[in-house]
Each structure stands twice: as C-alpha cells, then as structure tokens.
Design an enzyme around this catalytic site. Structure first.
Site, PDB file in Angstrom:
ATOM      1  N   TYR A   8      -9.574 -11.074  19.163  1.00  0.00           N
ATOM      2  CA  TYR A   8     -10.063  -9.696  19.584  1.00  0.00           C
ATOM      3  C   TYR A   8     -10.426  -9.176  18.079  1.00  0.00           C
ATOM      4  CZ  TYR A   8      -8.838  -5.340  21.808  1.00  0.00           C
ATOM      5  OH  TYR A   8      -8.752  -4.218  22.322  1.00  0.00           O
ATOM      6  N   ARG A  14      -6.191  -4.434  23.412  1.00  0.00           N
ATOM      7  CA  ARG A  14      -6.068  -5.075  24.624  1.00  0.00           C
ATOM      8  C   ARG A  14      -5.259  -6.495  24.475  1.00  0.00           C
ATOM      9  NH1 ARG A  14      -7.979  -3.580  29.401  1.00  0.00           N
ATOM     10  NH2 ARG A  14      -8.975  -1.624  29.333  1.00  0.00           N
ATOM     11  N   TRP A 104     -11.488   6.805  25.366  1.00  0.00           N
ATOM     12  CA  TRP A 104     -11.585   6.172  24.502  1.00  0.00           C
ATOM     13  C   TRP A 104     -13.447   6.325  23.861  1.00  0.00           C
ATOM     14  CZ3 TRP A 104      -7.614   4.815  22.084  1.00  0.00           C
ATOM     15  CH2 TRP A 104      -6.341   4.448  22.848  1.00  0.00           C
TER      16      TRP A 104
HETATM   17  N1  GSH Z   1     -10.964  -5.873  31.625  1.00  0.00           N
HETATM   18  C1  GSH Z   1     -11.116  -6.398  30.308  1.00  0.00           C
HETATM   19  C2  GSH Z   1      -9.779  -6.841  29.582  1.00  0.00           C
HETATM   20  O1  GSH Z   1      -8.796  -6.308  29.995  1.00  0.00           O
HETATM   21  O2  GSH Z   1      -9.497  -7.965  28.851  1.00  0.00           O
HETATM   22  C3  GSH Z   1     -11.889  -5.470  29.436  1.00  0.00           C
HETATM   23  C4  GSH Z   1     -12.256  -6.205  28.234  1.00  0.00           C
HETATM   24  C5  GSH Z   1     -12.955  -5.127  27.264  1.00  0.00           C
HETATM   25  O3  GSH Z   1     -13.654  -4.033  27.726  1.00  0.00           O
HETATM   26  N2  GSH Z   1     -13.004  -5.526  25.971  1.00  0.00           N
HETATM   27  C6  GSH Z   1     -13.726  -4.421  24.972  1.00  0.00           C
HETATM   28  C7  GSH Z   1     -14.640  -5.558  24.392  1.00  0.00           C
HETATM   29  O4  GSH Z   1     -14.812  -6.370  24.325  1.00  0.00           O
HETATM   30  C8  GSH Z   1     -12.775  -4.183  23.836  1.00  0.00           C
HETATM   31  S1  GSH Z   1     -11.214  -3.327  24.392  1.00  0.00           S
HETATM   32  N3  GSH Z   1     -15.815  -4.453  23.986  1.00  0.00           N
HETATM   33  C9  GSH Z   1     -17.050  -5.005  23.171  1.00  0.00           C
HETATM   34  C10 GSH Z   1     -17.907  -4.995  24.073  1.00  0.00           C
HETATM   35  O5  GSH Z   1     -18.043  -4.761  25.168  1.00  0.00           O
HETATM   36  O6  GSH Z   1     -19.311  -5.596  23.410  1.00  0.00           O
END
Ligand code: GSH
Length: 199
Positions: A8, A14, A104
């Site tokens: 992460y 998350r 966010w």
């Molecule tokens: N529904 C997914 C979960 O709960 O794991 C959402 C995952 C998500 O949106 N992660 C974000 C992410 O990877 C961070 S909170 N962001 C970077 C990107 O989209 O490039």
C-alpha cells in the site's frame, strides 16, 4: 507457513484494517509502503492498478475489504454464527459507505472544508446513532466478543477524528468501544509502533 506481503502507500487508509487484523492475530507480514513517486512506474504490475494488494504465498488478492474479510476469517474475527458474520459485514459496509463520502479528491481547500462540514453535519449523526444503537449496552458491536467490525470502527474513527476532532464525543458508549479496541494488547502495540501518518 503462509507468507503475507501487504502493499500500500505510506498511510493508514485502506490498508489499516488488514494491518490491525495481522497485529491482533500476531501474524507476521511484510508491510510494504510504496512512495507516490515510484507508483506510476509500478502501477501496471498490480492487478487493477490499485492498492492495497495482499500477496498470500505470492498469490495477489485485491480489494481492501475482501482482504480484511479473508484475514478476519484466519484470525477468528468474523463472528460466532452465520448471522453474526452478516451483522459484522453490514457494519463494515456501513462504516465504509461513510468513508467513501469523504471528498478525498477535492482540490479546492475551501470547497473541501465545506463538503466535510456538510458530511459531518448531515451524515455523521445517523452513522453514530446507528452504531450506538447496535452496540446497546454490550461490550462489542456483534455478539459477546470482538470482531473485525470493532477493529474497523477504530480504524475509521481515527481518521474521522483527524477531519473532525471530537465528532463522536456525544456518543459515550461508542467512545468506550474505541477505548476497548485500543486496549487490546496486540492492537495497542501496533498503534504505538506503526509509522505516523496523517491518514
Ligand atoms: N475498492 C478498492 C479497495 O478497497 O481496495 C479501491 C482501491 C483504491 O482506490 N486504491 C487507491 C489507489 O490505488 C488508494 S486508496 N490509488 C492509486 C491509483 O488509482 O493509481
């Protein structure tokens, strides 16, 4: 022995519920924290291009709540009956619904503050009343022992408190629940030793 690698960003976000469950159960895991600068070059190597991803013996699992539910089963934290499992699932979803309403990605700081104000004025009381009603005069949200819903409540309340300090102060039974989660020795150890991040 299973090997666990949780990838992460360097934040609670998350990944924090899975981390709490690992800590609670005393299960060793690699807590890999990717720098935002490095993310674009490695994004494609992850299924869905999103984090968190949990690798279990090299097999990648996506979706934070699916990961947490999988670990909660390993840790005996899902509830003591099919009905209790469903109740814990519903509480986790309810907390998650609120989390998803937080703006966010709003870039304008004034608009962001307005949206957060509205959220805490219009939605938070309903959420808090629902959780407190569910808790009643029991120690834990579901049944007579802790579940992953209690841990998630602590994870979420920690973040909500950053956005709105004291937001749950007029719900003392919930504050008591938060104190009880924080007093679970392995959870307390994790909270004290984890990297300090705002969210
Ligand atoms: N529904 C997914 C979960 O709960 O794991 C959402 C995952 C998500 O949106 N992660 C974000 C992410 O990877 C961070 S909170 N962001 C970077 C990107 O989209 O490039």
């Amino acid at each position: 022995m299973q090997s666990y690698k949780l990838t992460y960003f360097n934040m609670r976000g998350r990944a924090e519920l899975p981390r709490y469950i690992f800590a609670y159960a005393g299960i060793a895991f690699e807590d890999r924290r990717v720098e935002w600068n490095d993310w674009p070059s490695i994004k494609k190597t992850f299924p869905l291009g999103k984090l968190p991803v949990l690798e279990v013996n090299g097999v990648p699992l996506t979706q934070s709540l699916a990961i947490a539910r999988f670990l909660a089963k390993e840790a005996g934290l899902v509830g003591n009956s099919k009905l209790a499992e469903a109740q814990a699932d519903a509480l986790v979803d309810t907390l998650n619904d609120f989390t998803l309403l937080i703006p966010w990605r709003e870039d304008n700081p004034q608009i962001k503050t307005q949206k957060i104000d509205m959220l805490f004025q219009s939605h938070a009381p309903k959420l808090l009343d629902h959780l407190q009603c569910h808790l009643g005069d029991r120690e834990w949200l579901v049944g007579d022992s802790e579940t992953w819903a209690d841990l998630y409540c602590h994870v979420c309340f920690t973040t909500f408190s950053v956005l709105r300090p004291g937001f749950a102060d007029d719900h003392p039974a919930l504050c008591g629940l938060i104190d009880r989660v924080e007093a679970i020795p392995n959870v307390a150890k994790w909270i004290q030793s984890r990297p300090t991040t705002e969210f």
